[in-house]
Write a protein that holds these residues in place. Structure first.
Motif, mmCIF file in Angstrom:
data_model
loop_
_atom_site.group_PDB
_atom_site.id
_atom_site.type_symbol
_atom_site.label_atom_id
_atom_site.label_comp_id
_atom_site.label_asym_id
_atom_site.label_seq_id
_atom_site.Cartn_x
_atom_site.Cartn_y
_atom_site.Cartn_z
ATOM 1 N N MET A 83 0.830 -1.198 0.000
ATOM 2 C CA MET A 83 0.000 0.000 0.000
ATOM 3 C C MET A 83 0.868 1.253 0.000
ATOM 4 S SD MET A 83 -3.038 -0.963 2.718
ATOM 5 C CE MET A 83 -3.757 0.690 2.621
ATOM 6 N N ALA A 84 1.939 1.231 0.792
ATOM 7 C CA ALA A 84 2.843 2.385 0.844
ATOM 8 C C ALA A 84 3.507 2.618 -0.512
ATOM 9 C CB ALA A 84 3.895 2.175 1.933
ATOM 10 N N LEU A 85 3.882 1.540 -1.211
ATOM 11 C CA LEU A 85 4.489 1.684 -2.533
ATOM 12 C C LEU A 85 3.537 2.371 -3.509
ATOM 13 C CD1 LEU A 85 6.172 -1.832 -2.895
ATOM 14 C CD2 LEU A 85 7.357 0.347 -2.617
ATOM 15 N N VAL A 86 2.262 1.980 -3.471
ATOM 16 C CA VAL A 86 1.274 2.589 -4.364
ATOM 17 C C VAL A 86 1.077 4.063 -4.013
ATOM 18 C CG1 VAL A 86 -1.151 2.556 -5.078
ATOM 19 C CG2 VAL A 86 0.111 0.409 -4.848
ATOM 20 N N LEU A 87 1.012 4.378 -2.723
ATOM 21 C CA LEU A 87 0.876 5.777 -2.313
ATOM 22 C C LEU A 87 2.066 6.605 -2.779
ATOM 23 C CD1 LEU A 87 -0.507 5.321 1.307
ATOM 24 C CD2 LEU A 87 -1.709 6.398 -0.599
ATOM 25 N N GLN A 88 3.278 6.050 -2.673
ATOM 26 C CA GLN A 88 4.466 6.754 -3.136
ATOM 27 C C GLN A 88 4.411 6.971 -4.643
ATOM 28 O OE1 GLN A 88 6.751 8.246 -1.543
ATOM 29 N NE2 GLN A 88 8.492 8.481 -2.917
ATOM 30 N N GLN A 89 3.954 5.961 -5.370
ATOM 31 C CA GLN A 89 3.858 6.081 -6.823
ATOM 32 C C GLN A 89 2.938 7.229 -7.224
ATOM 33 O OE1 GLN A 89 2.700 2.686 -9.827
ATOM 34 N NE2 GLN A 89 0.902 3.874 -9.272
ATOM 35 N N HIS A 90 1.884 7.431 -6.432
ATOM 36 C CA HIS A 90 0.908 8.485 -6.760
ATOM 37 C C HIS A 90 1.246 9.828 -6.109
ATOM 38 C CE1 HIS A 90 -1.780 5.961 -9.067
ATOM 39 N NE2 HIS A 90 -1.781 5.066 -8.103
ATOM 40 N N GLY A 91 2.434 9.941 -5.519
ATOM 41 C CA GLY A 91 2.894 11.236 -5.041
ATOM 42 C C GLY A 91 2.436 11.650 -3.662
ATOM 43 N N PHE A 92 1.979 10.695 -2.831
ATOM 44 C CA PHE A 92 1.505 11.057 -1.502
ATOM 45 C C PHE A 92 2.608 11.020 -0.445
ATOM 46 C CE2 PHE A 92 -2.359 9.811 -3.732
ATOM 47 C CZ PHE A 92 -3.157 10.917 -3.474
ATOM 48 N N GLU A 93 3.809 10.604 -0.833
ATOM 49 C CA GLU A 93 5.027 10.719 -0.022
ATOM 50 C C GLU A 93 4.906 10.126 1.386
ATOM 51 O OE1 GLU A 93 7.749 11.652 -1.349
ATOM 52 O OE2 GLU A 93 6.991 12.480 -3.233
ATOM 53 N N PRO A 94 4.540 8.844 1.515
ATOM 54 C CA PRO A 94 4.589 8.216 2.840
ATOM 55 C C PRO A 94 6.031 7.937 3.237
ATOM 56 C CG PRO A 94 4.067 6.575 1.190
ATOM 57 C CD PRO A 94 4.134 7.894 0.464
ATOM 58 N N ARG A 95 6.350 8.123 4.495
ATOM 59 C CA ARG A 95 7.693 7.826 4.979
ATOM 60 C C ARG A 95 7.602 6.708 6.018
ATOM 61 N NH1 ARG A 95 8.528 9.482 0.992
ATOM 62 N NH2 ARG A 95 9.651 11.317 0.277
ATOM 63 N N VAL A 96 8.293 5.609 5.757
ATOM 64 C CA VAL A 96 8.264 4.460 6.657
ATOM 65 C C VAL A 96 9.195 4.740 7.826
ATOM 66 C CG1 VAL A 96 8.706 1.989 6.892
ATOM 67 C CG2 VAL A 96 7.785 2.888 4.733
ATOM 68 N N VAL A 97 8.616 4.903 9.024
ATOM 69 C CA VAL A 97 9.419 5.194 10.214
ATOM 70 C C VAL A 97 9.536 3.990 11.134
ATOM 71 C CG1 VAL A 97 8.846 7.652 10.138
ATOM 72 C CG2 VAL A 97 7.423 6.091 11.502
ATOM 73 N N LEU A 98 8.761 2.916 10.831
ATOM 74 C CA LEU A 98 8.782 1.730 11.679
ATOM 75 C C LEU A 98 8.267 0.538 10.875
ATOM 76 C CD1 LEU A 98 9.109 0.589 14.636
ATOM 77 C CD2 LEU A 98 6.675 1.097 14.941
ATOM 78 N N VAL A 99 8.930 -0.602 11.009
ATOM 79 C CA VAL A 99 8.430 -1.854 10.443
ATOM 80 C C VAL A 99 7.822 -2.641 11.597
ATOM 81 C CG1 VAL A 99 8.961 -3.926 9.124
ATOM 82 C CG2 VAL A 99 10.222 -1.816 8.682
ATOM 83 N N LEU A 100 6.517 -2.878 11.526
ATOM 84 C CA LEU A 100 5.798 -3.470 12.651
ATOM 85 C C LEU A 100 5.950 -4.988 12.706
ATOM 86 C CD1 LEU A 100 2.554 -1.369 12.207
ATOM 87 C CD2 LEU A 100 4.315 -1.007 13.915
ATOM 88 N N ASP A 101 5.663 -5.651 11.571
ATOM 89 C CA ASP A 101 5.656 -7.113 11.608
ATOM 90 C C ASP A 101 5.724 -7.697 10.207
ATOM 91 O OD1 ASP A 101 2.831 -7.740 10.515
ATOM 92 O OD2 ASP A 101 2.370 -6.376 12.140
#
Length: 322
Positions: A83-101
């Motif tokens: 989901m984060a990859l798709v958001l990044q592709q569409h320019g919403f710039e999510p930043r991964v600050v933690l990997v949960l599981d």
């Protein structure tokens, strides 16, 4: 002159409270029912995080979480890496600050008893939730059976409505995640495929909007510290933690404990290795995930996944909270 001073003083009175409000405004974090997100609520219940710094906003489905993130209704979200990859592709710039599981069985494809094998899904109706990891899990399952998504009838149903659709006979199979996997089992469905066949491919992450990171840096640090302290409590007292966390998922403590075995929560050291420079270990899985998504039409163009990763907040965190 005195009138000017009074006007200036009034302006200061108006400006200072608004700044104070901005400084103390909580980070709005979107969540969904999933065993791996429960340590967030555990940390809140234990007083390790507070609503003045972090406000947990609960949504019925991951699709709703994604829409809220895109529309700027929330500042951060718990979501899957795809989901984060798709958001990044569409320019919403999510930043991964933690990997949960990592999901190691927590995501699954379940079907009616008469659908005995993956090959039997040809022509059948399969429920997935749009804009989430479900199409990816379905694609990987069908690939194993030599099928393509076009060989089944995909029905897009929000996760909180999938059990009802199954019980009503509207679909033959469902791609979902815990606790809905458990609810479908109770309704008579059986598993044809789960994420244990996809080691370290279904990854849950915590993302923050890039344009909100500077404003909420203190809150992000507070959240991460509370998360790892919550994991430490879970490690020390698993039974007590299960008793606290299971009610929200409508599970007994023993059912919750079983569900937690279908995922692996990641330590602080693992997170630093996954997100930290100069060679973030998460880049490899993200690239493999992206290649499959591009081949299946789940993404339209490649991105540089390393640009999404931000480990700076982890440097201030200690697992023991000291």
């Amino acid at each position: 002159m005195r009138s000017l001073v009074r006007v200036f003083g009034l302006l200061l009175l108006l400006i200072v409270p608004s700044c104070a409000r901005e400084e103390t405004e909580p980070l709005r974090l979107g969540t969904v029912l999933w065993p791996g997100s429960e340590p967030l609520f555990l940390a809140r219940e234990l007083g390790l995080t507070d609503d003045r710094s972090v406000r947990l906003v609960e949504y019925a489905s991951l699709g709703e979480v994604g829409r809220a993130f895109r529309n700027g209704v929330i500042d951060a979200a718990h979501m899957t890496l795809d989901m984060a990859l798709v958001l990044q592709q569409h320019g919403f710039e999510p930043r991964v600050v933690l990997v949960l599981d990592y999901s190691h069985g927590g995501d699954a494809l379940l079907a009616r008893p008469e659908v005995r094998r993956l090959e039997n899904l040809r022509g059948r109706k399969v429920a997935v939730e749009d804009l989430t990891t479900s199409p990816y899990v379905l694609g990987r399952a069908l690939e194993q059976a030599g099928l393509r998504p076009s060989d089944v009838q995909i029905v897009r149903i929000p996760v909180d409505q999938q059990v009802r659709a199954y019980e009503a006979g509207e679909v033959d199979a469902v791609v979902t995640f815990e606790p809905f996997v458990d609810r479908l089992r109770r309704a008579g469905a059986h598993e044809l495929f789960d994420s244990s066949a996809l080691p370290e491919e279904i990854i849950d992450v915590l993302v923050v909007r890039e344009d909100r990171l500077a404003r909420y840096s203190r809150q992000v640090e507070h959240l991460l510290q509370g998360w790892f302290q919550g994991l430490e409590y879970l490690r020390r007292d698993p039974d007590g933690a299960a008793a606290r966390m299971s009610p929200r998922l409508d599970m007994s403590p023993s059912e919750f404990t079983t569900a937690m075995r279908s995922l692996r929560l990641l330590s602080l050291d693992e997170n630093r290795a996954l997100l930290g420079a100069p060679s973030p270990a998460l880049v490899g899985p993200a690239r493999r995930l992206q290649r499959f998504m591009l081949s299946q039409g789940l993404m339209q163009e490649p991105i540089r996944s390393e640009e999404m990763l931000d480990a700076r907040f982890l440097e201030e965190v200690r697992e023991d909270g000291r």
